[in-house]
Design a protein around this motif. Structure first.
Motif, PDB file in Angstrom:
ATOM      1  N   PRO A   1      10.297  27.948 -12.154  1.00 33.79           N
ATOM      2  CA  PRO A   1      11.238  26.833 -12.024  1.00 33.79           C
ATOM      3  C   PRO A   1      11.771  26.733 -10.591  1.00 33.79           C
ATOM      4  O   PRO A   1      11.972  27.757  -9.920  1.00 33.79           O
ATOM      5  CB  PRO A   1      12.356  27.191 -13.012  1.00 33.79           C
ATOM      6  N   VAL A   2      11.999  25.525 -10.140  1.00 34.08           N
ATOM      7  CA  VAL A   2      12.504  25.319  -8.784  1.00 34.08           C
ATOM      8  C   VAL A   2      14.030  25.435  -8.782  1.00 34.08           C
ATOM      9  O   VAL A   2      14.676  25.479  -9.836  1.00 34.08           O
ATOM     10  CB  VAL A   2      12.072  23.947  -8.231  1.00 34.08           C
ATOM     11  N   THR A   3      14.593  25.476  -7.597  1.00 40.21           N
ATOM     12  CA  THR A   3      16.042  25.589  -7.451  1.00 40.21           C
ATOM     13  C   THR A   3      16.707  24.266  -7.797  1.00 40.21           C
ATOM     14  O   THR A   3      16.321  23.222  -7.258  1.00 40.21           O
ATOM     15  CB  THR A   3      16.416  25.976  -6.011  1.00 40.21           C
ATOM     16  N   PRO A   4      17.692  24.257  -8.673  1.00 39.27           N
ATOM     17  CA  PRO A   4      18.349  22.992  -9.037  1.00 39.27           C
ATOM     18  C   PRO A   4      19.167  22.450  -7.870  1.00 39.27           C
ATOM     19  O   PRO A   4      19.679  23.227  -7.052  1.00 39.27           O
ATOM     20  CB  PRO A   4      19.251  23.381 -10.211  1.00 39.27           C
ATOM     21  N   PRO A   5      19.303  21.130  -7.762  1.00 39.38           N
ATOM     22  CA  PRO A   5      20.108  20.559  -6.680  1.00 39.38           C
ATOM     23  C   PRO A   5      21.595  20.825  -6.851  1.00 39.38           C
ATOM     24  O   PRO A   5      22.355  20.695  -5.895  1.00 39.38           O
ATOM     25  CB  PRO A   5      19.801  19.056  -6.770  1.00 39.38           C
ATOM     26  N   SER A   6      22.019  21.194  -8.068  1.00 38.19           N
ATOM     27  CA  SER A   6      23.424  21.511  -8.324  1.00 38.19           C
ATOM     28  C   SER A   6      23.506  22.324  -9.604  1.00 38.19           C
ATOM     29  O   SER A   6      22.588  22.316 -10.435  1.00 38.19           O
ATOM     30  CB  SER A   6      24.258  20.236  -8.462  1.00 38.19           C
TER      31      SER A   6
ATOM     32  N   ALA B   1      11.987  15.477 -14.649  1.00 35.22           N
ATOM     33  CA  ALA B   1      12.885  15.680 -13.497  1.00 35.22           C
ATOM     34  C   ALA B   1      13.914  14.571 -13.389  1.00 35.22           C
ATOM     35  O   ALA B   1      15.023  14.791 -12.879  1.00 35.22           O
ATOM     36  CB  ALA B   1      12.074  15.772 -12.209  1.00 35.22           C
ATOM     37  N   ASN B   2      13.565  13.371 -13.875  1.00 33.30           N
ATOM     38  CA  ASN B   2      14.493  12.246 -13.732  1.00 33.30           C
ATOM     39  C   ASN B   2      15.221  11.911 -15.033  1.00 33.30           C
ATOM     40  O   ASN B   2      15.589  10.767 -15.280  1.00 33.30           O
ATOM     41  CB  ASN B   2      13.775  11.010 -13.176  1.00 33.30           C
ATOM     42  N   LEU B   3      15.469  12.934 -15.864  1.00 24.00           N
ATOM     43  CA  LEU B   3      16.358  12.734 -16.999  1.00 24.00           C
ATOM     44  C   LEU B   3      17.770  12.388 -16.527  1.00 24.00           C
ATOM     45  O   LEU B   3      18.502  11.687 -17.217  1.00 24.00           O
ATOM     46  CB  LEU B   3      16.410  13.998 -17.863  1.00 24.00           C
ATOM     47  N   THR B   4      18.139  12.867 -15.374  1.00 21.64           N
ATOM     48  CA  THR B   4      19.451  12.581 -14.802  1.00 21.64           C
ATOM     49  C   THR B   4      19.565  11.124 -14.363  1.00 21.64           C
ATOM     50  O   THR B   4      18.590  10.548 -13.868  1.00 21.64           O
ATOM     51  CB  THR B   4      19.718  13.487 -13.586  1.00 21.64           C
ATOM     52  N   PRO B   5      20.758  10.520 -14.505  1.00 30.96           N
ATOM     53  CA  PRO B   5      20.944   9.166 -13.956  1.00 30.96           C
ATOM     54  C   PRO B   5      21.126   9.150 -12.448  1.00 30.96           C
ATOM     55  O   PRO B   5      21.237   8.072 -11.858  1.00 30.96           O
ATOM     56  CB  PRO B   5      22.210   8.671 -14.663  1.00 30.96           C
ATOM     57  N   ASP B   6      21.142  10.331 -11.808  1.00 23.45           N
ATOM     58  CA  ASP B   6      21.325  10.418 -10.358  1.00 23.45           C
ATOM     59  C   ASP B   6      19.961  10.614  -9.694  1.00 23.45           C
ATOM     60  O   ASP B   6      19.406  11.724  -9.687  1.00 23.45           O
ATOM     61  CB  ASP B   6      22.250  11.582 -10.009  1.00 23.45           C
ATOM     62  N   PHE B   7      19.403   9.530  -9.117  1.00 24.25           N
ATOM     63  CA  PHE B   7      18.051   9.606  -8.565  1.00 24.25           C
ATOM     64  C   PHE B   7      17.922  10.589  -7.401  1.00 24.25           C
ATOM     65  O   PHE B   7      16.916  11.295  -7.320  1.00 24.25           O
ATOM     66  CB  PHE B   7      17.569   8.217  -8.138  1.00 24.25           C
TER      67      PHE B   7
ATOM     68  N   GLY C   1      30.905   9.810 -33.608  1.00 23.71           N
ATOM     69  CA  GLY C   1      30.624  11.043 -34.321  1.00 23.71           C
ATOM     70  C   GLY C   1      29.248  11.570 -33.958  1.00 23.71           C
ATOM     71  O   GLY C   1      28.303  10.810 -33.770  1.00 23.71           O
ATOM     72  N   GLY C   2      29.147  12.887 -33.845  1.00 21.90           N
ATOM     73  CA  GLY C   2      27.873  13.500 -33.507  1.00 21.90           C
ATOM     74  C   GLY C   2      27.636  13.686 -32.024  1.00 21.90           C
ATOM     75  O   GLY C   2      26.663  14.327 -31.622  1.00 21.90           O
ATOM     76  N   SER C   3      28.500  13.131 -31.188  1.00 20.08           N
ATOM     77  CA  SER C   3      28.327  13.310 -29.742  1.00 20.08           C
ATOM     78  C   SER C   3      28.904  14.647 -29.319  1.00 20.08           C
ATOM     79  O   SER C   3      29.786  15.213 -29.971  1.00 20.08           O
ATOM     80  CB  SER C   3      28.994  12.174 -28.976  1.00 20.08           C
ATOM     81  N   THR C   4      28.409  15.157 -28.220  1.00 16.27           N
ATOM     82  CA  THR C   4      28.814  16.472 -27.733  1.00 16.27           C
ATOM     83  C   THR C   4      29.287  16.373 -26.295  1.00 16.27           C
ATOM     84  O   THR C   4      28.956  15.433 -25.565  1.00 16.27           O
ATOM     85  CB  THR C   4      27.642  17.470 -27.805  1.00 16.27           C
ATOM     86  N   ASP C   5      30.076  17.365 -25.902  1.00 14.10           N
ATOM     87  CA  ASP C   5      30.558  17.442 -24.525  1.00 14.10           C
ATOM     88  C   ASP C   5      29.398  17.865 -23.630  1.00 14.10           C
ATOM     89  O   ASP C   5      28.849  18.963 -23.782  1.00 14.10           O
ATOM     90  CB  ASP C   5      31.706  18.451 -24.443  1.00 14.10           C
ATOM     91  N   GLY C   6      29.015  16.991 -22.712  1.00 18.37           N
ATOM     92  CA  GLY C   6      27.891  17.288 -21.829  1.00 18.37           C
ATOM     93  C   GLY C   6      28.300  17.839 -20.484  1.00 18.37           C
ATOM     94  O   GLY C   6      27.495  17.834 -19.544  1.00 18.37           O
ATOM     95  N   GLY C   7      29.571  18.285 -20.365  1.00 15.93           N
ATOM     96  CA  GLY C   7      30.029  18.802 -19.086  1.00 15.93           C
ATOM     97  C   GLY C   7      30.264  17.677 -18.096  1.00 15.93           C
ATOM     98  O   GLY C   7      30.719  16.588 -18.458  1.00 15.93           O
ATOM     99  N   THR C   8      29.922  17.920 -16.838  1.00 21.49           N
ATOM    100  CA  THR C   8      30.099  16.918 -15.787  1.00 21.49           C
ATOM    101  C   THR C   8      28.832  16.809 -14.958  1.00 21.49           C
ATOM    102  O   THR C   8      27.986  17.712 -14.952  1.00 21.49           O
ATOM    103  CB  THR C   8      31.267  17.282 -14.853  1.00 21.49           C
ATOM    104  N   GLU C   9      28.722  15.694 -14.289  1.00 18.27           N
ATOM    105  CA  GLU C   9      27.654  15.504 -13.300  1.00 18.27           C
ATOM    106  C   GLU C   9      28.226  14.685 -12.155  1.00 18.27           C
ATOM    107  O   GLU C   9      28.791  13.611 -12.389  1.00 18.27           O
ATOM    108  CB  GLU C   9      26.445  14.808 -13.930  1.00 18.27           C
ATOM    109  N   ARG C  10      28.125  15.239 -10.955  1.00 18.30           N
ATOM    110  CA  ARG C  10      28.769  14.664  -9.768  1.00 18.30           C
ATOM    111  C   ARG C  10      30.246  14.379 -10.038  1.00 18.30           C
ATOM    112  O   ARG C  10      30.808  13.371  -9.621  1.00 18.30           O
ATOM    113  CB  ARG C  10      28.035  13.395  -9.319  1.00 18.30           C
ATOM    114  N   GLY C  11      30.870  15.304 -10.771  1.00 19.61           N
ATOM    115  CA  GLY C  11      32.292  15.226 -11.039  1.00 19.61           C
ATOM    116  C   GLY C  11      32.673  14.266 -12.151  1.00 19.61           C
ATOM    117  O   GLY C  11      33.849  14.175 -12.500  1.00 19.61           O
ATOM    118  N   ARG C  12      31.719  13.581 -12.747  1.00 22.48           N
ATOM    119  CA  ARG C  12      32.002  12.607 -13.800  1.00 22.48           C
ATOM    120  C   ARG C  12      31.805  13.270 -15.166  1.00 22.48           C
ATOM    121  O   ARG C  12      30.792  13.949 -15.392  1.00 22.48           O
ATOM    122  CB  ARG C  12      31.066  11.402 -13.686  1.00 22.48           C
TER     123      ARG C  12
END
Length: 664
Positions: free
Chosen positions: A294-299, A318-324, A550-561
Motif C-alpha cells: 500500500p502507498v502512503t496516504p495523503p492524510s 483511489a477516487n472514492l474520496t470527494p477530494d480529487f 437511520g442506519g448512517s454512521t459517523d465517518g469521521g472527518t475529511e479536510r476538517g469537514r
C-alpha cells in the motif's frame, strides 16, 4: 461787509451740531462724490463682480459637469458594444470601440478637473458627487486603456499566419498575452477598490447608478480577468515550455460513479513539450504498474476512511474520496511505486466532457466503430458500448479512441482564434466538475484550484453541504439514477444557520434488456438492476450534523469537514429519501446594516445532472437587497432551482436593521 450777528450765530450752531454728530460737512466747492456715496459704490461694484464671477463659474462648472456626464454615457455605451463585439470574436472592432470609450472617459476626467470645477469638491453634498464622478471617469479610462492594450496583442496573435501542428499550443503566444493581461487585472483591482471606497452618502441618482453599474460589471468580470492572468502566467510551464511535462490521463466512467468522478478503467500518458501535446494509446487500468505494498496516504483522514476499501493499493478505488487532489496523490504514488516513470500530474475527464466536446465538433469519427453524432456520444460511452462490444478489450480500445478524439477537439479549442468562444467552452468544462486536473507544481496547482478544475473538497466554514455516492455494486446502473436535493436554510441568532437537506435517489434501471455488465448482479446481496451505494453527507468545518437517516454512521472527518456514511440499496423502480439536519456557526454575518449569507452546495458530477433547490427563509424584519438572478420569492422564502453539478455558491443580502431571527 460783515454778516449780521444772527446769521453768524446760526452758522456756528450748525457747525457745532455737525461736529457733535460726528459727521463731516461737505464744501460745495470740493470735487468728487461725497465719501459715503463712494463707499457704497465700491461695495456695489464688488458684489456685482462676485455675482458675475459666480455666474460665469457656475456656467463653466455646469458646462463641464454636463460634458462629463455626456462623455461618461458615451463611454458606457461603447464598453457595452465592445463586450458584444468580443463575444462575436471581432477583436479589431472591439479595440476601436474601446479606444472611443477610453477617449470619452478621459474627456470626462479632464472636464471634472477643470480649475473652475475643482473647488466644488469641498462643497457639502455637491463635493461627494464631483469626487465620485471623477473616480468613475478615471476607472473607466484606466480599465479601457489596459483592455485595449491586451486586445492589441491578441489581435496581432490572431492575425499571425504562423502555422501550428495539430495538438500544439503556442507557449510564445501565451507569454505575449500574460503581461497585458496582468496589467489589466491589476488595473481593475485597483480601480474597483477605489470605487468601492467611495462614500455613498449624498450621491445623486445618476452618480449612484453609475457606481452600482460599475461594481456590477466589475463583479461579473474581475475574478475572470485575474484568473485569466494567472493561467496565462502558469500555463507555459504546464505545457512544457522549458522541459517536457508528462501527465497520467484517466477516462472516468460515471455510470459506475465514484466520489470524485467515476471508475477509472482506462489510462494513457500525455506528454507536453514546448506546447506540443502527444497521447499514447489508452490501456486498461489492470495494465498499469502495480505496487507491491500500500502507498502512503495523503492524510490520516484518507487512510481512516478509505484504506479498508483497498484504496491505497487499487487505482479503481483511489477516487472514492470527494477530494480529487487526494485521489490524484494516491494515483501518482501507485504509478511511480509500481515502476512507472515520474509524471507531473493527473488529468481525468468523464463522458459529459466528451459529450460537450462532441457537440462543439459536430460529432467524432471513432476508429473501429464509425461516426458518433454530437447527441450520441454520452449514451454510447456511458451505456451503449457495453452492449455493442462483448469483448472487453475491444470495448476499452474503442472507448480509448473516443477519449482521444475528445482530447483532440480540446486541443483544437485551445488553438482556436475565436477567443471568447474558447473561454466560454473552457468555463463550461470547468464549472460542472467533469474535467479535473492535478499538478505537482504548487504554483500551477494553486491556479487550478482558483480556476475550479482541481476538484478539491473545500475546507471552509459557514453554510455548506454536499452529498456523494460510490457505486459498490459493480454494475453501471448510475446511468439510470435520478437525484433531487432540497437545501433549506433558516437563520438563528449569533450568526448560526440551521439547515435541512433532503436527498431523493431514484433507481430507474430496468430488470432486463441489458447485459450483465450493465445491470449485474456482481455481489452476493444484489439482484439485477439494484443500485448499491456507499453514500456520504458532509457539511462545513464549522458545522454540526444534528440529524441523520437511520442506519448512517459517523465517518469521521475529511479536510476538517464532518462526514456521515450510509450503505443504501435501492431496487429497480424504487427510490430512497435521506434527510439531514445541520447547524453551522459563522453561517451569516453583518456588514454594516447588511446581513450577508452565502450558501455553498457541493453537487457531485453525474451523467444527467442533479435537480438542486436552495431555499432561504427571509428573516422577519428584513427586506431582500440582493439575491441570485434566477431566484424567486415564494411564501417568504427565496427559492433558487437548477439542474446542475459541481460547486454551487449563492450569496443573499438582506437589510438587517430591524432583524428578528428565529429563537431570539
Amino acid at each position: 461787509m460783515s454778516a449780521p450777528a444772527g446769521d453768524d450765530q446760526e452758522a456756528v450752531e450748525r457747525r457745532g451740531s455737525g461736529d457733535a454728530a460726528g459727521t463731516d460737512t461737505h464744501d460745495p466747492g470740493d470735487s468728487g462724490p461725497p465719501p459715503e456715496r463712494d463707499g457704497r459704490g465700491r461695495l456695489l461694484f464688488i458684489c456685482l463682480a462676485v455675482v458675475l464671477l459666480l455666474g460665469v463659474w457656475g456656467v463653466a462648472a455646469g458646462s463641464s459637469g454636463l460634458a462629463a456626464y455626456r462623455d461618461l454615457n458615451d463611454a458606457r455605451s461603447d464598453v457595452s458594444l465592445a463586450e458584444r463585439q468580443l463575444r462575436d470574436a471581432e477583436l479589431s472592432e472591439a479595440r476601436m470601440t474601446l479606444d472611443r470609450a477610453v477617449a470619452s472617459a478621459a474627456s470626462a476626467s479632464d472636464e471634472l478637473r477643470r480649475p473652475w470645477v475643482v473647488p466644488l469638491r469641498w462643497v457639502p453634498m455637491l463635493g461627494a458627487n464631483v469626487r465620485a464622478a471623477t473616480t468613475l471617469s478615471d476607472a473607466a479610462r484606466d480599465n479601457g486603456q489596459a483592455a485595449a492594450e491586451l486586445l492589441e496583442v491578441a489581435a496581432v496573435i490572431v492575425s499571425d499566419d504562423r502555422s501550428q501542428d495539430v495538438g500544439e499550443i503556442s507557449v510564445t503566444y501565451l507569454g505575449e498575452l500574460a503581461p497585458p493581461a496582468r496589467n489589466l487585472a491589476d488595473t481593475m483591482v485597483r480601480a474597483t477598490v477605489e470605487v468601492e471606497e467611495l462614500s455613498t452618502g449624498g450621491l445623486v441618482g445618476p452618480v449612484e447608478r453609475a457606481r452600482e453599474e460599475y461594481l456590477e460589471l466589475a463583479a461579473g468580470n474581475l475574478d475572470q480577468v485575474v484568473l485569466a492572468a494567472d493561467l496565462l502566467e502558469v500555463m507555459p510551464a504546464f505545457l512544457g515550455e522549458t522541459e517536457p511535462r508528462t501527465y497520467l490521463v484517466g477516462a472516468a466512467a460515471l455510470s459506475e460513479i465514484r466520489g470524485s468522478g467515476g471508475l477509472l478503467g482506462s489510462w494513457t500518458i500525455l506528454t507536453a513539450e514546448e506546447g506540443r501535446m502527444r497521447f499514447e494509446e489508452f490501456v486498461d487500468v489492470d495494465e498499469l504498474p502495480q505496487p507491491s505494498e500500500p502507498v502512503t496516504p495523503p492524510s490520516d483522514e484518507y487512510a481512516q476512511r478509505y484504506a479498508a476499501f483497498d484504496a491505497l493499493r487499487q487505482y479503481r478505488n483511489a477516487n472514492l474520496t470527494p477530494d480529487f487532489p487526494s485521489a490524484a496523490q494516491v494515483i501518482l504514488q501507485l504509478w511511480e511505486q509500481g515502476g512507472g516513470r515520474p509524471v507531473d500530474g493527473v488529468i481525468v475527464a468523464d463522458p459529459v466532457t466528451y459529450q460537450q466536446l462532441s457537440e462543439r465538433a459536430g460529432g467524432f469519427e471513432v476508429p473501429g466503430y464509425g461516426t458518433l453524432g454530437p447527441d450520441e456520444t454520452l449514451q454510447f460511452v456511458a451505456l451503449d458500448a457495453y452492449e455493442v462490444f462483448t469483448d472487453d478489450d475491444e470495448r476499452k480500445r474503442v472507448l480509448g479512441a473516443t477519449a482521444t478524439a475528445a482530447f483532440g477537439e480540446l486541443f483544437e479549442i485551445l488553438e482556436d482564434d475565436d477567443v471568447p468562444a474558447t473561454v466560454e467552452m473552457l468555463g463550461l468544462l470547468a464549472q460542472g466538475g467533469h474535467f479535473r486536473i492535478y499538478s505537482t507544481d504548487d504554483e500551477v496547482q494553486a491556479v487550478l484550484i482558483r480556476a475550479g478544475v482541481a476538484g478539491e473538497l473545500p475546507e471552509v466554514a459557514g453554510e455548506s453541504a454536499g452529498f456523494f455516492t460510490n457505486n459498490i455494486g459493480g454494475n453501471k446502473v448510475d446511468w439510470f439514477e435520478q437525484r433531487v436535493i432540497d437545501h433549506h436554510v433558516e437563520l438563528l441568532p449569533d450568526g448560526v444557520t440551521a439547515s435541512t437537506i433532503e436527498v431523493n435517489l431514484h433507481n430507474g434501471a430496468p430488470v432486463e434488456g441489458y447485459r450483465r455488465g450493465v445491470l449485474g448482479p456482481w455481489t452476493g446481496i444484489t439482484e439485477v438492476g439494484d443500485a448499491l451505494s456507499l453514500t456520504t453527507f458532509t457539511c462545513s468545518t464549522s458545522c454540526e450534523i444534528v440529524g441523520r437517516p437511520g442506519g448512517s454512521t459517523d465517518g469521521g472527518t475529511e479536510r476538517g469537514r464532518p462526514m456521515r456514511d450510509a450503505t443504501v440499496l435501492i431496487r429497480p423502480g424504487e427510490e430512497r429519501r435521506l434527510r439531514y439536519r445541520t447547524e453551522s456557526t459563522e453561517g451569516w454575518h453583518f456588514e454594516g446594516d447588511r446581513l450577508m449569507l452565502t450558501v455553498d452546495h457541493l453537487v457531485q458530477p453525474t451523467l444527467h445532472g442533479v435537480d438542486l433547490t436552495i431555499r432561504v427563509a427571509i428573516p422577519t424584519g428584513t427586506s431582500v437587497l440582493e439575491a441570485p438572478s434566477e431566484g424567486e420569492v415564494v411564501n417568504s422564502e427565496i427559492v433558487v432551482h437548477a439542474r446542475t453539478s459541481g460547486r454551487v455558491s449563492h450569496t443573499f443580502v438582506f437589510d438587517g436593521s430591524d432583524l428578528e431571527v428565529a429563537g431570539s
